[in-house]
Design an enzyme around this catalytic site. Structure first.
Site, PDB file in Angstrom:
ATOM      1  CG  HIS A 138      -4.601  11.400 -32.422  1.00  0.00           C
ATOM      2  ND1 HIS A 138      -4.043  11.325 -31.168  1.00  0.00           N
ATOM      3  CD2 HIS A 138      -5.924  11.138 -32.260  1.00  0.00           C
ATOM      4  CE1 HIS A 138      -4.987  11.036 -30.279  1.00  0.00           C
ATOM      5  NE2 HIS A 138      -6.134  10.905 -30.918  1.00  0.00           N
ATOM      6  CB  CYS A 193      -0.667   0.484 -29.725  1.00  0.00           C
ATOM      7  SG  CYS A 193       1.065   0.007 -29.856  1.00  0.00           S
ATOM      8  CG  HIS A 221      -3.753  11.955 -25.672  1.00  0.00           C
ATOM      9  ND1 HIS A 221      -3.800  10.591 -25.822  1.00  0.00           N
ATOM     10  CD2 HIS A 221      -3.155  12.434 -26.789  1.00  0.00           C
ATOM     11  CE1 HIS A 221      -3.238  10.265 -26.979  1.00  0.00           C
ATOM     12  NE2 HIS A 221      -2.848  11.373 -27.590  1.00  0.00           N
ATOM     13  CD  GLU A 223      -1.017   6.292 -24.569  1.00  0.00           C
ATOM     14  OE1 GLU A 223      -0.719   6.828 -25.667  1.00  0.00           O
ATOM     15  OE2 GLU A 223      -0.178   5.783 -23.814  1.00  0.00           O
ATOM     16  CB  THR A 261       2.934   5.139 -25.419  1.00  0.00           C
ATOM     17  OG1 THR A 261       1.840   5.693 -26.170  1.00  0.00           O
ATOM     18  CG2 THR A 261       2.471   3.952 -24.616  1.00  0.00           C
ATOM     19  CB  CYS A 291       6.145   3.268 -27.515  1.00  0.00           C
ATOM     20  SG  CYS A 291       5.986   4.444 -28.845  1.00  0.00           S
ATOM     21  CB  SER A 319      -0.332  13.662 -33.858  1.00  0.00           C
ATOM     22  OG  SER A 319       0.763  12.801 -33.659  1.00  0.00           O
ATOM     23  CG  ASN A 321       3.855  10.670 -32.256  1.00  0.00           C
ATOM     24  OD1 ASN A 321       4.662  10.755 -33.183  1.00  0.00           O
ATOM     25  ND2 ASN A 321       2.580  10.350 -32.477  1.00  0.00           N
ATOM     26  CB  SER A 363      -0.370   9.146 -36.549  1.00  0.00           C
ATOM     27  OG  SER A 363      -0.092  10.448 -36.075  1.00  0.00           O
TER      28      SER A 363
HETATM   29  O1  0CG Z   1       0.802  10.648 -30.454  1.00  0.00           O
HETATM   30  P1  0CG Z   1      -0.601  10.284 -30.176  1.00  0.00           P
HETATM   31  O2  0CG Z   1      -0.745   9.469 -28.931  1.00  0.00           O
HETATM   32  O3  0CG Z   1      -1.522  11.474 -30.127  1.00  0.00           O
HETATM   33  O4  0CG Z   1      -1.125   9.313 -31.303  1.00  0.00           O
HETATM   34  P2  0CG Z   1      -0.942   9.278 -32.875  1.00  0.00           P
HETATM   35  O5  0CG Z   1      -2.188   8.662 -33.394  1.00  0.00           O
HETATM   36  O6  0CG Z   1      -0.571  10.585 -33.416  1.00  0.00           O
HETATM   37  O7  0CG Z   1       0.291   8.312 -33.156  1.00  0.00           O
HETATM   38  C1  0CG Z   1       0.552   7.117 -32.570  1.00  0.00           C
HETATM   39  C2  0CG Z   1      -0.588   6.329 -32.183  1.00  0.00           C
HETATM   40  C3  0CG Z   1      -1.538   5.702 -31.870  1.00  0.00           C
HETATM   41 FE1  SF4 Z   2       2.117   2.022 -30.281  1.00  0.00          FE
HETATM   42 FE2  SF4 Z   2       4.067   3.772 -29.864  1.00  0.00          FE
HETATM   43 FE3  SF4 Z   2       2.893   3.698 -32.183  1.00  0.00          FE
HETATM   44 FE4  SF4 Z   2       1.553   4.617 -30.063  1.00  0.00          FE
HETATM   45  S1  SF4 Z   2       3.348   5.549 -31.026  1.00  0.00           S
HETATM   46  S2  SF4 Z   2       0.794   3.248 -31.623  1.00  0.00           S
HETATM   47  S3  SF4 Z   2       2.406   3.269 -28.462  1.00  0.00           S
HETATM   48  S4  SF4 Z   2       4.121   2.042 -31.274  1.00  0.00           S
END
Ligand code: 0CG
Ligand code: SF4
Length: 405
Positions: A138, A193, A221, A223, A261, A291, A319, A321, A363
């Site tokens: 993201h 992942c 989302h 995931e 995660t 994670c 995103s 996270n 990301s």
């Molecule tokens: O944080 P999310 O799940 O939205 O994903 P992002 O692509 O921002 O970062 C980690 C991964 C995959």
């Molecule tokens: Fe994998 Fe965590 Fe990165 Fe998502 S944030 S891609 S679960 S390591």
């Protein structure tokens, strides 16, 4: 906008804050042309311009410089001139010495590195187009960069021609998506992942032993959709403590939980506590589903937020996270903003912020952090201190299918 200013015979001064001012001007609808400004006698026939600049010196050297010139025409020039004058004045008010508290770990995690590399390698090994289902991670910069290399991003497999190559994003997919890919004879490169795949496996195991699985996550989302798609009839979604009271499960003695995660560690702990209160026999994963990368970035933010006047988080709005980092900072009492890149920074945010906390979601490319630092350096002397709470050594091998041929 001047990217540097040269007077005849001198070495010139770089205008490090130029991208900040240029972005503010563009937001105000002013087209911006970037160039080195050469100060001296204008050549004969030169178009007349009005100019504004700001300079401040620290230790005898001009450490803060920016300048803008507006072409004087009968139409439009004066409105542009007014906007430029106001933008230069607002940014001039932000100049001065500053400290940046840099959170570490920040930026790319192992799963993101692997997913990006899966697309890059596929582009060089696959004959024909490489489709990517959804944003591979993201982040708008990552997606644009991969698009420029030739990747074709699609929302659904319906948009992928029969037999083509498709990469699944790092956030994972449901079995229904895999089945559709098989029906269309697609060559799948799976960039899910491994830490998301672990949660998929838990969803199958827990529902397989007869439990209802409460999934803690955000509706909509990717995931969440991918994980809940593994046993939709036996899984329930909760996003908050309040949702727990409304849960309807067939057998309160047989309830497990799993989570997305990339959630906030503190909020998830509260939801799990509420679940345990309602279902005392609750079972969960052996190790946390949130994670290591999400956890580390939140811990690192904890280490700087209280000391900072302002926190900037690099990351795109979708995103999870990254957004969690902004929310965490605000919960800790420090104003925070999510920025896709330095162009999103507003002068009013930084005007009174002498200590700026800086981090980046998993990301967000590391180069964006470097760009922000050099732009802030253009506003005055900058001291940078890194606050490291963990050293990340996790790496994931690129999917074999992306490497073949
Ligand atoms: O944080 P999310 O799940 O939205 O994903 P992002 O692509 O921002 O970062 C980690 C991964 C995959
Ligand atoms: Fe994998 Fe965590 Fe990165 Fe998502 S944030 S891609 S679960 S390591």
């Amino acid at each position: 906008m001047a990217t540097a200013i040269h007077r005849s015979g001198d070495a010139g001064v770089v205008c490090g804050a130029e991208p900040l001012l240029s972005a503010t001007l563009r937001r105000a609808g002013i087209p911006v042309h970037r160039a080195v400004l050469r100060v001296g006698d204008p050549p004969a026939g030169a178009v007349p311009v009005r100019g504004w600049s700001a300079t401040a010196s620290h230790g005898g050297e001009p450490s803060v410089v920016f300048a803008a010139a507006v072409r004087c025409t009968r139409s439009g020039g004066s409105r542009a001139g007014e906007v430029v004058r106001s933008v230069v004045t607002r940014w001039a008010a932000t100049t001065g010495p500053r400290e940046v508290l840099l959170a570490e770990p920040r930026s790319f995690c192992a799963g993101v590195e692997r997913a990006i590399e899966a697309v890059r390698r596929s582009l060089s090994t696959v004959d024909g187009p490489v489709f990517v289902r959804k944003q591979v991670v993201h982040n708008s910069h990552v997606v644009h960069e991969l698009e420029a290399l030739g990747a074709v991003f699609v929302e659904e497999l319906d948009d992928v021609p029969e037999g083509a190559t498709v990469v699944f994003s790092a956030h994972g997919v449901s079995p229904a998506v895999r089945a559709q890919a098989a029906e269309q004879h697609l060559d799948v490169i799976d960039a899910t992942c491994p830490l998301v795949s672990k949660v998929h496996a838990e969803a199958l195991r827990f529902t397989g032993r007869g439990d209802t699985v409460v999934f803690i996550g955000h509706a909509g989302h990717e995931e969440t959709e991918g994980t809940m798609g593994h046993a939709p009839e036996r899984m329930r979604l909760v996003g908050s403590v309040d949702d727990v009271a409304n849960l309807d499960v067939p057998d309160p003695e047989r309830v497990s939980y799993l989570s997305q995660t990339t959630l906030a560690v503190d909020e998830t702990r509260d939801i799990v506590a509420a679940l345990r209160h309602r279902f005392p026999a609750l079972r969960g994963p052996k190790s946390d589903d949130i994670c290591y990368a999400t956890t580390n970035r939140q811990h690192a933010l904890h280490a700087i937020a209280a000391e900072a006047d302002l926190v900037l988080v690099l990351g795109s709005p979708n995103s999870s996270n990254s957004v969690r980092l902004v929310e965490l900072s605000r919960r800790l009492g420090t104003p925070a903003h999510l920025i896709d890149d330095l162009g999103d920074i507003r002068p009013e945010w930084v005007a009174d912020a002498r200590r700026v906390g800086l981090t980046a979601g998993a990301s967000a490319p590391p180069q964006l952090v470097t760009d922000v630092l050099s732009a802030l350096r253009g506003l005055g002397p900058l001291q940078t201190t890194t606050h490291r709470v963990a050293t990340e050594t996790v790496t994931f091998a690129v999917p074999q299918k992306a490497q073949r041929r």
